[in-house]
Design a protein around this motif. Structure first.
Motif, PDB file in Angstrom:
ATOM      1  N   GLY A 127       0.801  -1.225   0.000  1.00  0.00           N
ATOM      2  CA  GLY A 127       0.000   0.000   0.000  1.00  0.00           C
ATOM      3  C   GLY A 127       0.830   1.270   0.000  1.00  0.00           C
ATOM      4  O   GLY A 127       0.288   2.368   0.228  1.00  0.00           O
ATOM      5  N   TYR A 128       2.136   1.167  -0.300  1.00  0.00           N
ATOM      6  CA  TYR A 128       3.020   2.331  -0.312  1.00  0.00           C
ATOM      7  C   TYR A 128       3.907   2.300  -1.554  1.00  0.00           C
ATOM      8  O   TYR A 128       4.336   1.235  -2.000  1.00  0.00           O
ATOM      9  CB  TYR A 128       3.909   2.351   0.936  1.00  0.00           C
ATOM     10  N   ARG A 129       4.188   3.487  -2.091  1.00  0.00           N
ATOM     11  CA  ARG A 129       5.120   3.614  -3.217  1.00  0.00           C
ATOM     12  C   ARG A 129       6.393   4.300  -2.735  1.00  0.00           C
ATOM     13  O   ARG A 129       6.347   5.385  -2.164  1.00  0.00           O
ATOM     14  CB  ARG A 129       4.490   4.412  -4.360  1.00  0.00           C
ATOM     15  N   ILE A 130       7.548   3.658  -2.958  1.00  0.00           N
ATOM     16  CA  ILE A 130       8.823   4.187  -2.492  1.00  0.00           C
ATOM     17  C   ILE A 130       9.260   5.346  -3.392  1.00  0.00           C
ATOM     18  O   ILE A 130       9.330   5.203  -4.617  1.00  0.00           O
ATOM     19  CB  ILE A 130       9.907   3.090  -2.493  1.00  0.00           C
ATOM     20  N   VAL A 131       9.562   6.474  -2.775  1.00  0.00           N
ATOM     21  CA  VAL A 131       9.995   7.657  -3.508  1.00  0.00           C
ATOM     22  C   VAL A 131      11.505   7.836  -3.438  1.00  0.00           C
ATOM     23  O   VAL A 131      12.172   8.109  -4.432  1.00  0.00           O
ATOM     24  CB  VAL A 131       9.291   8.923  -2.955  1.00  0.00           C
ATOM     25  N   ASP A 132      12.055   7.681  -2.233  1.00  0.00           N
ATOM     26  CA  ASP A 132      13.490   7.934  -2.065  1.00  0.00           C
ATOM     27  C   ASP A 132      13.967   7.235  -0.806  1.00  0.00           C
ATOM     28  O   ASP A 132      13.178   6.941   0.098  1.00  0.00           O
ATOM     29  CB  ASP A 132      13.743   9.447  -1.952  1.00  0.00           C
ATOM     30  N   ARG A 133      15.258   6.975  -0.727  1.00  0.00           N
ATOM     31  CA  ARG A 133      15.861   6.480   0.512  1.00  0.00           C
ATOM     32  C   ARG A 133      16.466   7.670   1.239  1.00  0.00           C
ATOM     33  O   ARG A 133      17.265   8.410   0.676  1.00  0.00           O
ATOM     34  CB  ARG A 133      16.947   5.441   0.219  1.00  0.00           C
ATOM     35  N   VAL A 134      16.070   7.874   2.493  1.00  0.00           N
ATOM     36  CA  VAL A 134      16.493   9.069   3.210  1.00  0.00           C
ATOM     37  C   VAL A 134      17.523   8.782   4.292  1.00  0.00           C
ATOM     38  O   VAL A 134      18.210   9.704   4.752  1.00  0.00           O
ATOM     39  CB  VAL A 134      15.288   9.804   3.835  1.00  0.00           C
ATOM     40  N   ALA A 135      17.656   7.542   4.727  1.00  0.00           N
ATOM     41  CA  ALA A 135      18.644   7.230   5.761  1.00  0.00           C
ATOM     42  C   ALA A 135      18.940   5.737   5.733  1.00  0.00           C
ATOM     43  O   ALA A 135      18.072   4.923   5.414  1.00  0.00           O
ATOM     44  CB  ALA A 135      18.138   7.631   7.147  1.00  0.00           C
ATOM     45  N   CYS A 136      20.174   5.390   6.091  1.00  0.00           N
ATOM     46  CA  CYS A 136      20.581   3.994   6.133  1.00  0.00           C
ATOM     47  C   CYS A 136      21.495   3.803   7.329  1.00  0.00           C
ATOM     48  O   CYS A 136      22.548   4.438   7.416  1.00  0.00           O
ATOM     49  CB  CYS A 136      21.309   3.616   4.842  1.00  0.00           C
ATOM     50  N   GLY A 137      21.056   2.975   8.285  1.00  0.00           N
ATOM     51  CA  GLY A 137      21.835   2.754   9.489  1.00  0.00           C
ATOM     52  C   GLY A 137      22.145   1.290   9.690  1.00  0.00           C
ATOM     53  O   GLY A 137      21.878   0.444   8.832  1.00  0.00           O
ATOM     54  N   GLY A 138      22.708   0.978  10.839  1.00  0.00           N
ATOM     55  CA  GLY A 138      23.129  -0.376  11.112  1.00  0.00           C
ATOM     56  C   GLY A 138      21.972  -1.343  11.264  1.00  0.00           C
ATOM     57  O   GLY A 138      22.087  -2.521  10.944  1.00  0.00           O
ATOM     58  N   MET A 139      20.806  -0.861  11.776  1.00  0.00           N
ATOM     59  CA  MET A 139      19.682  -1.757  12.030  1.00  0.00           C
ATOM     60  C   MET A 139      18.539  -1.581  11.047  1.00  0.00           C
ATOM     61  O   MET A 139      17.690  -2.465  10.943  1.00  0.00           O
ATOM     62  CB  MET A 139      19.161  -1.548  13.457  1.00  0.00           C
ATOM     63  N   SER A 140      18.496  -0.455  10.330  1.00  0.00           N
ATOM     64  CA  SER A 140      17.335  -0.217   9.481  1.00  0.00           C
ATOM     65  C   SER A 140      17.671   0.738   8.346  1.00  0.00           C
ATOM     66  O   SER A 140      18.705   1.401   8.345  1.00  0.00           O
ATOM     67  CB  SER A 140      16.179   0.362  10.318  1.00  0.00           C
ATOM     68  N   VAL A 141      16.751   0.773   7.388  1.00  0.00           N
ATOM     69  CA  VAL A 141      16.805   1.708   6.271  1.00  0.00           C
ATOM     70  C   VAL A 141      15.487   2.469   6.281  1.00  0.00           C
ATOM     71  O   VAL A 141      14.423   1.877   6.470  1.00  0.00           O
ATOM     72  CB  VAL A 141      16.982   0.973   4.927  1.00  0.00           C
ATOM     73  N   VAL A 142      15.550   3.787   6.087  1.00  0.00           N
ATOM     74  CA  VAL A 142      14.337   4.611   6.102  1.00  0.00           C
ATOM     75  C   VAL A 142      14.109   5.181   4.708  1.00  0.00           C
ATOM     76  O   VAL A 142      15.021   5.761   4.106  1.00  0.00           O
ATOM     77  CB  VAL A 142      14.438   5.754   7.135  1.00  0.00           C
ATOM     78  N   TYR A 143      12.887   4.995   4.209  1.00  0.00           N
ATOM     79  CA  TYR A 143      12.498   5.492   2.896  1.00  0.00           C
ATOM     80  C   TYR A 143      11.424   6.570   3.036  1.00  0.00           C
ATOM     81  O   TYR A 143      10.620   6.551   3.971  1.00  0.00           O
ATOM     82  CB  TYR A 143      11.917   4.361   2.044  1.00  0.00           C
ATOM     83  N   GLU A 144      11.418   7.485   2.089  1.00  0.00           N
ATOM     84  CA  GLU A 144      10.260   8.355   1.894  1.00  0.00           C
ATOM     85  C   GLU A 144       9.308   7.614   0.972  1.00  0.00           C
ATOM     86  O   GLU A 144       9.719   7.062  -0.054  1.00  0.00           O
ATOM     87  CB  GLU A 144      10.679   9.681   1.259  1.00  0.00           C
ATOM     88  N   ALA A 145       8.030   7.578   1.337  1.00  0.00           N
ATOM     89  CA  ALA A 145       7.054   6.826   0.552  1.00  0.00           C
ATOM     90  C   ALA A 145       5.730   7.579   0.513  1.00  0.00           C
ATOM     91  O   ALA A 145       5.485   8.493   1.306  1.00  0.00           O
ATOM     92  CB  ALA A 145       6.859   5.425   1.136  1.00  0.00           C
ATOM     93  N   ILE A 146       4.887   7.172  -0.419  1.00  0.00           N
ATOM     94  CA  ILE A 146       3.541   7.745  -0.568  1.00  0.00           C
ATOM     95  C   ILE A 146       2.523   6.644  -0.310  1.00  0.00           C
ATOM     96  O   ILE A 146       2.602   5.552  -0.902  1.00  0.00           O
ATOM     97  CB  ILE A 146       3.326   8.326  -1.980  1.00  0.00           C
TER      98      ILE A 146
END
Length: 538
Positions: free
Chosen positions: A280-299
């Motif tokens: 139910g989400y469309r990935i727009v961009d990757r905004v952060a990447c760490g040791g335990m997780s990756v954070v994306y901007e999504a719609i």
């Protein structure tokens, strides 16, 4: 595709030659990059060369007092993540992790304590002779399989079949479900991603001793990219049914393949999720990447709401403690409703990992603001501090200690709100079982002394972190500018809180006293009132 593309083959050099040159460069005062030496080596030698050069670079940088972090190494060598993690685990078991240094506020977290060392594969006896011995040698030349036990390699070899592809022929087609895992023996393969808008781009190339098709098989999703042979290519294939059966019997196989998936999803280059829609989400961009997780901007597809989508790193899918920490964050913030705490919308599974959909904080984090402007004026410090204190007070009343308050976890939204994010290390104040097993977690530069020492923490550990952030905002200087964990521990041993009333007489007595009390070494001496501080944020 007219004609057969020529594939340039640069001159390769021996491992011994490259290692000697690398060592001489460090001795001469240079800071050579491992990556440039890998380019000069045969792909078949990459594993052996990396095993030699990584420890050299690490220890030379530590000796010079230069930054070196586990996260950096994993991000630099995503195709060799299993090898890097085995090496980091050996460093941890030898006690060397106390020397991991860092350049920014977030480094030197205890990511390495969450890693498990893979078993060293015993070589077959000198007299062993098996029809599969040649295939086993081929498997050990693949970095992903190199650390597997010999019995596991033998079981895999028994299931392999050979296939050949002409230049221009498709090995894997985007959108199709994977039928087999492929290990390239000869040739060169281009990985092409076609985005939803129809635009295609090359995101990677795969050569001898590298894998194809693991994404679709391991994530149980259609292939996210197309693989096309650029030259005549020979591969060894492992059928999906055989892989499933092997993974059930040989757990190490699942683990090493999961590490490889981590280099495809959320990797530092060519992230295949960009432009994709799922859950139910469309990935727009990757905004952060760490040791335990990756954070994306999504719609969010249902209403076009902009969200932050946090994905648990595939490196940690099989790490029980890391999984509990990730799920713990979702459990905690799911129940929170506070204007200064990031809001969670839902959680779900996809691509054989876990996602948390959260409020997207449009703006910049406090770390970026301080890097850009330096010290802030007192009214601005009080406003930011007040809103964060309100969030921390709410969390504490709910029985939750954040344990990782730092500038990069404080968002300054464009609507004027200050928002506390990343409850990935938070814990109920009455629950110690999970963390007693896991050792130290957090960011050393902002940790209270008892937290860095691995002792039980209370809400007053957050007071200390809050004091570190307040001091940095007010002065433009970090309380602990030291470059590694060992140096911070030394400072903690003899720690005396700074006297702002003496060093910064222009600061109001109220703010100076709050910071001095928050930064006391003894938790019992950290007497601050979060509710009073929260009033500054209005």
């Amino acid at each position: 595709m007219p004609g057969e593309p020529s594939v340039s083959r640069p001159r390769t050099r021996s491992v011994d030659e490259l290692c000697a040159e690398f060592e001489r460069a460090w001795q001469a005062g240079s800071a050579p990059r491992v990556e440039s030496y890998l380019r000069d080596a045969s792909p078949a030698d990459h594993t052996q060369l990396l095993q030699q050069l990584l420890p050299m670079e690490w220890h030379w940088r530590i000796a010079r007092g230069e930054p070196a972090s586990a996260e950096e190494m994993l991000q630099r060598f995503p195709q060799h993540s299993a090898l890097v993690q085995r090496w980091l685990a050996r460093e941890a078991s030898s006690g060397e992790t106390s020397s991991i240094s860092f350049a920014g506020e977030d480094a030197a977290t205890t990511e390495t304590f969450l890693m498990s060392e893979l078993p060293t594969p015993p070589p077959p006896s000198s007299g062993a002779s098996s029809p599969a011995s040649g295939l086993i040698r081929q498997l050990t030349r693949c970095e992903t399989f190199a650390g597997l036990p010999y019995d596991t390699l033998r079981a895999i070899a028994a299931c392999l079949e050979e296939r050949r592809f002409d230049a221009g022929e498709c090995l894997v087609r985007q959108g199709a479900h994977g039928e087999c895992l492929m290990l390239v023996q000869e040739g060169l393969v281009e990985i092409v991603l076609t985005e939803d808008q129809g635009r295609s781009r090359t995101i990677n190339h795969v050569g001898p001793h590298q894998l194809l098709g693991e994404m679709s098989l391991l994530t149980q999703e259609p292939a996210t990219a197309t693989a096309i042979a650029l030259a005549p290519t020979r591969v060894l294939t492992l059928a999906a049914t055989a892989l499933d059966e092997l993974a059930q019997r040989e757990p190490w196989l699942s683990i090493v393949l999961t590490h490889l998936v981590a280099s495809r999803l959320g990797g530092p280059q060519g992230d295949v999720l960009l432009g994709k829609e799922f859950g139910g989400y469309r990935i727009v961009d990757r905004v952060a990447c760490g040791g335990m997780s990756v954070v994306y901007e999504a719609i969010r597809s249902a209403d076009q709401l902009r969200v932050a989508l946090k994905m648990m790193s595939h490196r940690l899918v099989y790490d029980e403690q890391a999984l509990q920490l990730f799920q713990r964050e979702a459990d905690l913030i799911e129940a929170f409703r506070h204007p200064h705490i990031v809001r969670m919308f839902r959680r779900f599974q996809a691509f054989h990992t876990y996602f948390i959909a959260m409020e997207y904080c449009d703006g910049e984090d406090l770390r970026s603001l301080l890097a850009r402007r330096g010290a802030l004026d007192e009214p601005q410090v009080r406003r930011i501090l007040g809103q964060i204190a309100a969030a921390v007070s709410y969390s504490h009343r709910a029985g939750v200690v954040h344990r990782d308050i730092k500038p990069s976890n404080i968002m300054l939204a464009t609507d004027g709100r200050v928002i506390l994010v990343d409850f990935g290390l938070a814990k109920p104040s009455v629950d110690t079982e999970l963390y007693a097993r896991g050792g130290i977690v957090g960011t050393p530069r902002y940790m209270a002394p008892e937290q860095l020492a691995g002792l039980p923490v209370t809400e007053r550990a957050d007071y200390f972190s809050l004091g570190c952030v307040a001091y940095e905002m007010l002065t433009g200087r970090k309380v602990f500018p030291e470059s590694n964990v060992t140096q911070i521990r030394v400072r903690h041993r003899d720690w005396i809180a700074p006297s702002l009333t003496t060093d910064f007489p222009a600061v109001s007595h109220e703010l100076a006293t709050m910071i001095e009390r928050a930064l006391q070494k003894n938790p019992a001496d950290r007497e601050i009132d979060l509710e009073e501080i929260a009033a500054w944020g209005s």
